[in-house]
Design a protein around this motif. Structure first.
Motif, PDB file in Angstrom:
ATOM      1  N   GLU A  51       0.802  -1.219   0.000  1.00  0.00           N
ATOM      2  CA  GLU A  51       0.000   0.000   0.000  1.00  0.00           C
ATOM      3  C   GLU A  51       0.839   1.276   0.000  1.00  0.00           C
TER       4      GLU A  51
ATOM      5  N   SER B  42       3.159   2.857  -1.723  1.00  0.00           N
ATOM      6  CA  SER B  42       3.318   3.744  -2.875  1.00  0.00           C
ATOM      7  C   SER B  42       2.055   4.530  -3.194  1.00  0.00           C
ATOM      8  N   HIS B  43       0.931   4.114  -2.626  1.00  0.00           N
ATOM      9  CA  HIS B  43      -0.348   4.771  -2.919  1.00  0.00           C
ATOM     10  C   HIS B  43      -0.673   5.919  -1.971  1.00  0.00           C
TER      11      HIS B  43
ATOM     12  N   GLU C 274      -1.423   9.204  -3.590  1.00  0.00           N
ATOM     13  CA  GLU C 274      -2.716   9.144  -4.293  1.00  0.00           C
ATOM     14  C   GLU C 274      -3.861   9.294  -3.320  1.00  0.00           C
ATOM     15  N   TRP C 275      -3.785   8.654  -2.160  1.00  0.00           N
ATOM     16  CA  TRP C 275      -4.846   8.782  -1.174  1.00  0.00           C
ATOM     17  C   TRP C 275      -4.974  10.220  -0.703  1.00  0.00           C
TER      18      TRP C 275
END
Length: 218
Positions: A206, A208-209, A212-213
């Protein structure tokens, strides 16, 4: 640890069991109409339940004759404590929750704060206060004998994002900051986390996201 554990469970289906090493065993089960996850940690004759969410009969059968020493409720939302009163009455277990959520949970015998510890059979779990989904949400952190961390995240962290903050920008900022700094910044990529609903994941899957979140705001 067993390589067969996936953490995939369905209500009424077979529980998922994982050997965490050092004599500690994890059993994950799905309960209730909202498919809540409940987690039973067993070490010898001592057992700890994380979220007595629903289906008291299922949870009590899972505990069996050993009963329960402790129940920890990850946060105050009702779907995570529907069975709590019945389970505590039947077992005499201590019922723990963070001080900021405890007033809205029906049975709490002692409160938790950030940095507290909870024990089961000589194994220690650290309480990490994560604010945003609710004011008193907690994550429980355990390190197995090999050094790998295991996080029980309630509804604060899921595969694919943080928990619901109902479009409240302040709550979202608090939650994403706490999740990033108290969890991702502290624990390694091999850290396995166990959420309040659905499938498990690892922090590595998770990490690397996170940008984005933050950008999407939920």
């Amino acid at each position: 640890m067993s390589n067969e554990y996936t953490g995939d469970v369905t209500r009424g289906g077979t529980p998922a069991v994982r050997d965490l090493g050092g004599g500690l065993t994890l059993t994950k089960v799905s309960v209730g109409p909202m498919d809540n996850n409940a987690y039973l940690l067993r070490a010898g004759t001592e057992q700890l339940l994380i979220d007595a969410a629903n289906d008291a009969g299922t949870l009590l059968a899972l505990a069996g004759e050993s009963g329960l020493r402790t129940v920890v409720t990850t946060h105050r939302h009702q779907d995570h404590w529907v069975a709590l009163a019945e389970v505590v009455q039947a077992t005499g277990a201590a019922s723990l929750a963070h001080t900021d959520d405890a007033p809205e949970i029906p049975v709490v015998t002692a409160t938790l704060s950030d940095g507290d510890t909870v024990e089961v059979g000589g194994h220690t779990l650290e309480v990490i206060h994560v604010v945003g989904h609710t004011p008193g949400s907690v994550v429980l952190a355990y390190r197995d004998p090999g050094g790998r961390a295991h996080l029980f995240t309630g509804d604060s962290l899921f595969p694919g994002g943080v928990g619901n903050t109902r479009k409240n920008k302040r709550n979202f900022e608090s939650l994403i900051n706490d999740v990033e700094h108290k969890l991702f910044d502290r624990f390694g990529d091999d850290t396995w986390f166990y959420p309040g609903h659905g499938k498990d994941s690892t922090l590595g899957a998770e990490r690397s996201h996170l940008p984005e979140w933050r950008a999407r705001g939920w």
